[in-house]
Design a protein around this motif. Sequence first.
Motif, PDB file in Angstrom:
ATOM      1  N   ASN A 239      -7.510   4.378  -1.818  1.00  0.00           N
ATOM      2  CA  ASN A 239      -7.370   3.018  -1.285  1.00  0.00           C
ATOM      3  C   ASN A 239      -5.987   2.798  -0.681  1.00  0.00           C
ATOM      4  O   ASN A 239      -5.845   2.253   0.415  1.00  0.00           O
ATOM      5  CB  ASN A 239      -7.622   1.983  -2.387  1.00  0.00           C
TER       6      ASN A 239
ATOM      7  N   ALA B 280     -11.004   0.065   2.159  1.00  0.00           N
ATOM      8  CA  ALA B 280     -10.029   0.971   2.754  1.00  0.00           C
ATOM      9  C   ALA B 280     -10.701   2.064   3.579  1.00  0.00           C
ATOM     10  O   ALA B 280     -10.033   2.970   4.066  1.00  0.00           O
ATOM     11  CB  ALA B 280      -9.196   1.633   1.655  1.00  0.00           C
TER      12      ALA B 280
ATOM     13  N   GLN C 296      -5.309   2.771   3.312  1.00  0.00           N
ATOM     14  CA  GLN C 296      -4.826   1.500   3.840  1.00  0.00           C
ATOM     15  C   GLN C 296      -3.465   1.667   4.527  1.00  0.00           C
ATOM     16  O   GLN C 296      -3.165   0.974   5.496  1.00  0.00           O
ATOM     17  CB  GLN C 296      -4.734   0.437   2.733  1.00  0.00           C
TER      18      GLN C 296
ATOM     19  N   TYR D  42       0.835  -1.202   0.000  1.00  0.00           N
ATOM     20  CA  TYR D  42       0.000   0.000   0.000  1.00  0.00           C
ATOM     21  C   TYR D  42       0.872   1.255   0.000  1.00  0.00           C
ATOM     22  O   TYR D  42       0.613   2.218  -0.734  1.00  0.00           O
ATOM     23  CB  TYR D  42      -0.922   0.011   1.223  1.00  0.00           C
TER      24      TYR D  42
END
Lengths: 232, 231
Positions: A80, A164, A84, A41
Amino acid sequence: NNDAVVQQFELPPLPYAYDALEPMISSKTLNYHHDKHHAKYVNTMNSMLAAAENDELKSLTALEDIILYAHQKGNVGLFNNAAQSWNHEFYWNCMTSPKNGGGKPPKQSHVSKLIQSSFGSHDEFVKQFTNAGNTAFGSGWAWLCYTSTPDNNKKLFVTKTIGAGTPLTDNDNGVVVPILTMDVWEHAYYLDYQNARPTYTETFLNKLVNWDFVESNLKKAMKMNDDKGEEL
Amino acid sequence: MKFTTSAFVAACALASGADAFATPQKNAFVPRTSTALNMAFELPPLPYDKNALEPYISAETLDFHHGKHHQTYVTKLNGLVPGTEFEDKSLEEIIKTSTGGVFNNAAQVWNHTFYWHCLAPNGGGQPTGAVADAIEANFGSFDEFKAKFTEAAVNNFGSGWTWLVKKSDGSLDIVNTSNAETPISSDDATPLLTMDVWEHAYYIDYRNVRPDYAKAFWKLVNWDFVARNMY
């Protein structure tokens, strides 16, 4: 300023050794969860930031601001990965060794008092948080959040998010500050609990919650909310 | 009211030992035991032994994925349906008329049964005939289709499914869904092939490396089943 260097983030290390949460969460899990999932991420977010063309985005340095920007602009990919990144760092700190973790917070703590006044009892908080974690269908997170109503009524509430999703984006109607989270994406518990998410949830609450971190989050939130600096 | 494709229903009848060319069961792609009072759904058996997909998908995965996850969706659905408007409906009817917990469990029951049939011990390779023609017509080549499907699957964020569907105009499309969402909710899309990308589908065998699971998936695809779904 065309020479401005866009923000790049580092993967924060775990706040403890990989085997610190054993036998509740294995070092094998933390290895994959932190070094692979969380790392990806962060790396993906960094790539997206490095490729950013928008001046406003390029000027942002705080992860929270990048999350809010991505949310507002509907930039799903950046949201996202940024969210995250934030969610996982927060999650690691929400846990501590089963020698000290879980159970009830100290009686005189702000969080203990606010749990009592918001839920009626610690058991009711446990029931709601358990339900949120176990019924978040698919991938998501369970949260305990602090909120302050316009007439300065301070309370805690439980919520769940998908994918997320994060309460950081819920600030439209006033203060919403997450103080505790539990990851219920399957990668968080599959190696240790397989399909038995309720066992993972129960273990998290009974053995792993880092109430010190939750308390410090709450104190920060209440101080932020109260210009006078007095918390309770 | 939309039924599953007759070929798919026939495939399930075949799995349970019936003659594949007999009249397919109309209202029960997932068999219901029907005693007067108990109209429960049953977990359909895997169409192969649990070690039949090794080394690509392990017996351990199938034990959990079929024996626990799929079973739990069936059990939960059976707990939610009695005494409701869904009581005498087929699985497909329930999916098309429900929301929330009923939808999630019903759709996941259907999705998983479809998925098991999309895999086969001697699967993989490339399709022939009408499927090959349709893939070439819609995607340029099999390799281009495979790359596009894999990319969709790898980028399907969170829990969900990646589908090859046939639209009502005859064209093929690759579609991502989240969680329990399924193309049979729409009248426009007929599912031909699916890949489960919930982490429970691949975590035991491939951990976080969904692309490796995708590679394994291509070794297992049951193109005969895909072909039957085209009609």
